[in-house]
Design a protein around this motif. Sequence first.
Motif, mmCIF file in Angstrom:
data_model
loop_
_atom_site.group_PDB
_atom_site.id
_atom_site.type_symbol
_atom_site.label_atom_id
_atom_site.label_comp_id
_atom_site.label_asym_id
_atom_site.label_seq_id
_atom_site.Cartn_x
_atom_site.Cartn_y
_atom_site.Cartn_z
ATOM 1 N N ASN A 18 0.811 -1.212 0.000
ATOM 2 C CA ASN A 18 0.000 0.000 0.000
ATOM 3 C C ASN A 18 0.850 1.269 0.000
ATOM 4 O OD1 ASN A 18 -2.390 -1.537 0.102
ATOM 5 N ND2 ASN A 18 -2.189 -1.739 2.318
ATOM 6 N N LEU A 19 2.141 1.125 0.274
ATOM 7 C CA LEU A 19 3.023 2.297 0.279
ATOM 8 C C LEU A 19 3.329 2.729 -1.148
ATOM 9 C CD1 LEU A 19 5.733 1.594 3.009
ATOM 10 C CD2 LEU A 19 3.955 3.313 3.064
ATOM 11 N N PRO A 20 3.427 4.029 -1.376
ATOM 12 C CA PRO A 20 3.826 4.506 -2.702
ATOM 13 C C PRO A 20 5.248 4.034 -3.029
ATOM 14 C CG PRO A 20 2.980 6.313 -1.356
ATOM 15 C CD PRO A 20 3.100 5.116 -0.468
ATOM 16 N N LYS A 21 5.529 3.895 -4.321
ATOM 17 C CA LYS A 21 6.813 3.365 -4.781
ATOM 18 C C LYS A 21 7.991 4.165 -4.232
ATOM 19 C CE LYS A 21 9.305 2.111 -8.944
ATOM 20 N NZ LYS A 21 9.406 2.211 -10.384
ATOM 21 N N ASP A 22 7.877 5.504 -4.205
ATOM 22 C CA ASP A 22 8.988 6.331 -3.738
ATOM 23 C C ASP A 22 9.275 6.103 -2.251
ATOM 24 O OD1 ASP A 22 6.513 7.657 -3.210
ATOM 25 O OD2 ASP A 22 7.571 9.570 -2.943
ATOM 26 N N GLN A 23 8.231 5.856 -1.451
ATOM 27 C CA GLN A 23 8.443 5.578 -0.032
ATOM 28 C C GLN A 23 9.111 4.220 0.167
ATOM 29 O OE1 GLN A 23 4.527 6.156 1.755
ATOM 30 N NE2 GLN A 23 5.342 7.921 2.872
#
Length: 171
Positions: A18-23
Amino acid sequence: MSEKCLLDQWRDMAYDRNLPKDQLEKFWGTYFTIEREIYEQLLENPDEEVKGTVKELAEKYGQDVMTMVGFLDGINDSLKTANPIETMEEDTVVSLAFDKELLYKNMIDAKADWLYGLPQWDKIFDAETKKRLYREQKQSGTVRKAKKIGRNDPCPCGSGKKYKFCCGKNA
């Protein structure tokens, strides 16, 4: 019932879809830097057995417990005696006594050039040994098919007959 074990908590955090790719990239970039620093220290004295509770090792290397759990998960296959990572808690005593050749090969297998390229390896293995270990690890993943026996080839059982009239008759 009981809460999740430390390893499950680490995996939930590290592989959170669920985390964005950049995170996620930032998380793993930070983790890999920490991992490198711990390996640099471990490889300075490769024959010394580092032992303690998960919490004590986290403190020794200046990390939080979850990061240490991730490190323990990563190194576990390279240890002389595996730690009980599936059931460990903060007060579980673990060991970081690793098999040098196995650790080096596992780093190659993981394509972790930032780890198997560490200068500390130069004090452990000479260049020829590192090349040999690298080659062995790369070849271990290569599947080689045996030469197929043709119908008209001599039978491998040594009878002198053609394969199709001997062992290949019922194939």
